[in-house]
Design a protein around this motif. Structure first.
Motif, short mmCIF file in Angstrom:
data_model
loop_
_atom_site.label_atom_id
_atom_site.label_comp_id
_atom_site.label_asym_id
_atom_site.label_seq_id
_atom_site.Cartn_x
_atom_site.Cartn_y
_atom_site.Cartn_z
N ARG A 194 0.82 -1.21 0.00
CA ARG A 194 0.00 0.00 0.00
C ARG A 194 0.85 1.26 0.00
N ALA A 195 1.97 1.22 0.73
CA ALA A 195 2.79 2.42 0.90
C ALA A 195 3.69 2.71 -0.30
N ASP A 196 4.08 1.67 -1.04
CA ASP A 196 5.00 1.86 -2.16
C ASP A 196 4.22 2.38 -3.37
N VAL A 197 4.36 3.68 -3.63
CA VAL A 197 3.58 4.29 -4.71
C VAL A 197 4.05 3.82 -6.08
N THR A 198 5.23 3.20 -6.15
CA THR A 198 5.68 2.71 -7.46
C THR A 198 4.82 1.54 -7.94
N LEU A 199 4.06 0.94 -7.03
CA LEU A 199 3.20 -0.18 -7.41
C LEU A 199 1.84 0.28 -7.93
N ARG A 200 1.58 1.58 -7.85
CA ARG A 200 0.27 2.09 -8.26
C ARG A 200 0.28 2.43 -9.76
N PRO A 201 -0.87 2.35 -10.40
CA PRO A 201 -0.93 2.72 -11.82
C PRO A 201 -0.52 4.17 -12.03
#
Length: 577
Positions: free
Chosen positions: A400-407
Motif C-alpha cells: 500500500r505504501a510503495d507508490v511505485t506499485l500504483r498505476p
C-alpha cells in the motif's frame, strides 16, 4: 531526508540547495522560510491575522541532526531501553502529566530485552538513541525559533499556538536492531548488527539514512503499550499536545484530560477565530467536519468539564479500536509493525476492553468481566468503520505504501522517449527498471574539449543507479543499499561531437532483486561490461529520476551533486524488455 531533501515550492522542483558540508539542513531551512513568511505577512498587512502551519519532517526517520546535537547525548542512553522506560515513567509521575495510579505496561514479548545484547552491540544501539535525542533537541530548537520570531514582533500573546508532539506514536519500522539505511528495511530486507557497527561513527550523518531499534520506539511511548502502526493501543495513537494563547488562556501549565483527536484541530481554530465552518468552498458543497472544537477546555477550571468528543474509531493496517465515554475496545492484529510485507488473517485477532478513566495505560483487560460492554463497543466500531470507509480491512504495508506499485502514466509502457532536458520525475511516478532487463539509449552532443557529468540517474545514497561521464569515460554505477556498489567503466575515452551511448542490462531472473550483467556501448561498439550481483526489488528511496544531473544525494561516490552534464543530453530512450 534532512541533508538531501526533495523539495517542491508550490509545483516547481527546487533543484539547487546548499550541500550538507555547507551547513544545509532541512528543518533549519523550513524554520527560516516560516519566519520569513510570517514577517512578510505582518509587514504587508499588520492588522490582518496570519495562519502558519509549520510541520517539519523531523523527527521522522531518517534521523539526521547536526553532529553537535548528537554529541550532547553521548553516554546518556547506555542504561538501555528497559531502564530508560522506567526512568521516563517515574519522571512523568513526578511532573504530574500522568495519573498517580497509572501502571507501567510491560515490554511485549516480541521485542528483545536490552540485556540480551552484547556490550559491543549495546554501544551501537545506544548511538541510535543518542542520534534520535539530538534530532529531537535540534527540532525543538528550530520550532522555538519560529515561536521566538512571533514574540519578537510582539504578537505572541494574541497568537494561538497549537503544538502536537509527533504522530501515531514512536515508529517501529527500524527493525529489532535498528538500521543505518531505513530504505533497506522498507524493501523487506534487514541489515545485520555488523552492518550497523560499520556506521557507528557516521550514524545520522549525510552518508546514512538511519532509524532506531523497535525497543527504543517502545521506550519512547512510555508508559503505553506498543508503538506507531498499532492503533489498538495508546502507544500507537496518543501524543502530547500543548496549546498556548496568553491573551485568552489565563491558566498557565494547566492539564486537560478530556478526550481529543487530531480532527478536532480545525474546528478549534475556526471557533477561536470566530469563523463559521464553510458550507461551500469554491462553489463546491463541503462535507461537515467530524471533529469537535477544544475551545471549551480553554477556560480556567475547565479540567473537570465533561468532554465533548465522546466517540472515536481507530484503524491502521488491521489494528483497530473504538473509544466511547472513557471505555476503549482494542483489537491487536498479528501483523507486527516491523514486518512490512504480506498479510495475516483477521479472524484470530483478540479484542480487549479497557476503562481509561481508571486505567490510563490499558494495563487491565476487562473483556472477560464485561463482555456486554465489549460487544457494544465492537458494534459501534462496525458502524463507525462503515460510515468512514474503513472496510475492507487491509493490513498490507509495503504493497500500500510503495507508490511505485500504483498505476501511473508509465504503467505498461515498454518504450519511453525522454527529452534530454526533461524535468526530474519522482520515483513513485517514474517508469521502473527494476526486476527486468532493459536498455538506456542516449543521444549526446559532446563539445570538442570533452564533457563530464550525469546523463541519467535515479535514487541516491540509500540506493540507485547513475549513468555518467567522468575522466572522459562513460560509466555506470549501481548502489545496492550502500552495502554493495558496482561500477562499470568504458575502456576507451568518450569521443566528441554527436555520440550515441547505451547501457544494456540483462537480468538474471529467478525472482525479484536478483542480479544481472550490465554492458556499455559507445556508437554501437561495446566498451565495458560487468556483473551486478544484486538489485533493488522495491524502491530506491525518496528521490527522483534525474536527466542531465543527479539532484539531492549522489548515487555514486565518484562525484558530488548535481554533477550536471557539461555537454548536451539530447534524448534518453528507455526500453524495458
Amino acid at each position: 531526508m534532512e541533508w538531501y531533501p526533495t523539495l517542491y515550492e508550490n509545483q516547481k522542483l527546487v533543484e539547487t540547495l546548499p550541500l550538507p558540508e555547507e551547513g544545509y539542513n532541512l528543518t533549519h531551512d523550513l524554520a527560516d522560510r516560516a519566519i520569513a513568511w510570517i514577517n512578510q505577512a505582518k509587514t504587508t498587512a499588520p492588522d490582518r491575522p496570519f495562519f502558519a502551519y509549520f510541520a517539519p519532517g523531523a523527527v521522522h526517520a531518517p534521523h539526521q541532526p547536526p553532529a553537535e546535537y548528537v554529541a550532547k547525548y553521548q553516554g546518556q542512553f547506555d542504561q538501555g531501553w528497559d531502564k530508560l522506560r522506567e526512568e521516563t515513567f517515574a519522571r512523568q509521575k513526578k511532573l504530574g502529566v500522568i495519573p498517580a495510579n497509572a501502571e507501567l505496561t510491560p515490554r511485549p514479548e516480541q521485542m528483545p530485552a536490552w540485556d540480551s545484547f552484547s556490550p559491543e552491540d549495546q554501544k551501537i544501539l545506544a548511538r541510535q538513541m543518542e542520534t534520535y535525542a539530538g534530532f529531537l533537541d535540534y527540532t525543538d530548537y528550530e520550532i522555538g525559533r519560529v515561536v521566538d520570531a512571533i514574540a519578537d514582533r510582539g504578537e505572541l500573546d494574541n497568537t494561538l499556538v497549537i503544538y502536537i508532539n509527533g504522530d501515531n506514536g514512536a515508529s517501529a519500522e527500524g527493525s529489532l536492531i535498528g538500521s543505518c539505511n531505513e530504505v533497506m528495511n522498507l524493501n523487506g530486507l534487514n541489515l545485520t548488527m555488523a552492518d550497523n557497527r560499520r556506521c557507528y561513527d557516521s550514524w545520522g550523518s549525510p552518508e546514512t539514512s538511519p532509524h532506531y531499534a523497535v525497543s527504543w520506539a517502545w521506550a519512547m511511548d512510555s508508559p503505553f503499550r506498543w508503538t506507531k502502526q498499532v492503533a489498538s493501543y495508546l502507544g500507537g495513537i496518543r501524543n502530547g499536545m500543548v496549546i498556548s494563547w496568553p491573551a485568552n488562556i489565563k491558566e498557565k501549565g494547566g492539564l486537560r484530560s478530556q478526550f481529543g483527536h487530531v480532527i478536532d484541530i480545525a474546528p478549534t481554530i475556526l471557533e477561536a477565530a470566530g469563523i463559521p465552518e464553510p458550507d461551500i468552498y469554491n462553489g463546491i458543497a463541503q462535507k461537515p467536519m467530524e471533529g469537535t472544537s477544544l475551545v471549551y477546555t480553554f477556560e480556567r477550571g475547565a479540567a473537570t468539564t465533561p468532554e465533548r468528543h465522546t466517540m472515536q474509531y481507530f484503524e491502521m493496517l488491521g489494528h483497530r479500536a473504538l473509544y466511547k465515554d472513557g471505555m476503549m475496545a482494542s483489537a491487536f492484529h498479528n501483523r507486527l509493525p516491523w514486518i512490512n510485507a504480506g498479510t495475516v488473517p483477521f479472524d484470530t485477532d483478540k479484542w480487549e476492553l479497557f476503562d481509561l478513566s481508571h486505567d490510563f495505560t490499558q494495563a487491565r483487560d476487562l473483556s472477560t468481566a464485561q463482555p456486554e460492554t465489549l460487544k457494544e463497543l465492537q458494534d459501534f466500531f462496525l458502524v463507525e468503520a462503515e460510515k468512514y470507509n474503513v472496510f475492507p480491512l487491509d493490513d498490507r504495508f509495503a504493497e500500500r505504501a510503495d507508490v511505485t506499485l500504483r498505476p501511473g502514466f508509465f504503467t505498461g509502457r515498454k518504450h519511453i522517449e525522454f527529452a534530454g532536458n526533461m524535468p526530474s520525475i519522482p520515483e513513485g511516478s517514474a517508469p521502473s527498471t527494476k526486476n527486468a532487463s532493459h536498455t538506456i539509449d542516449v543521444d549526446l552532443m559532446v563539445p570538442p574539449q570533452g564533457a563530464e557529468g550525469v546523463i541519467v540517474s535515479e535514487g541516491g545514497l540509500t540506493s540507485g543507479f547513475s549513468l555518467y561521464v567522468k575522466d572522459n569515460k562513460l560509466t555506470y554505477d549501481y548502489n545496492w543499499f550502500d552495502l554493495e556498489r558496482t561500477s562499470i567503466a568504458a575502456a576507451t575515452p568518450l569521443p566528441t561531437g554527436k555520440v550515441h551511448v547505451r547501457f544494456d542490462f540483462a537480468y538474471d531472473g529467478g525472482g525479484p532483486g536478483k542480479g544481472g550483467t550490465g554492458t556499455l556501448y559507445v556508437n554501437n561498439r561495446k566498451v565495458g561490461q560487468g556483473k551486478i550481483p544484486k538489485t533493488v526489488a522495491g524502491r530506491f528511496g525518496v528521490e527522483a529520476m534525474d536527466f542531465g544531473k543527479d539532484l539531492q544525494s549522489p548515487v555514486s561516490q565518484s562525484y558530488q551533486p548535481p554533477f550536471a552534464f557539461t555537454g548536451v543530453v539530447e534524448k534518453v530512450v528507455l526500453d524495458i524488455k
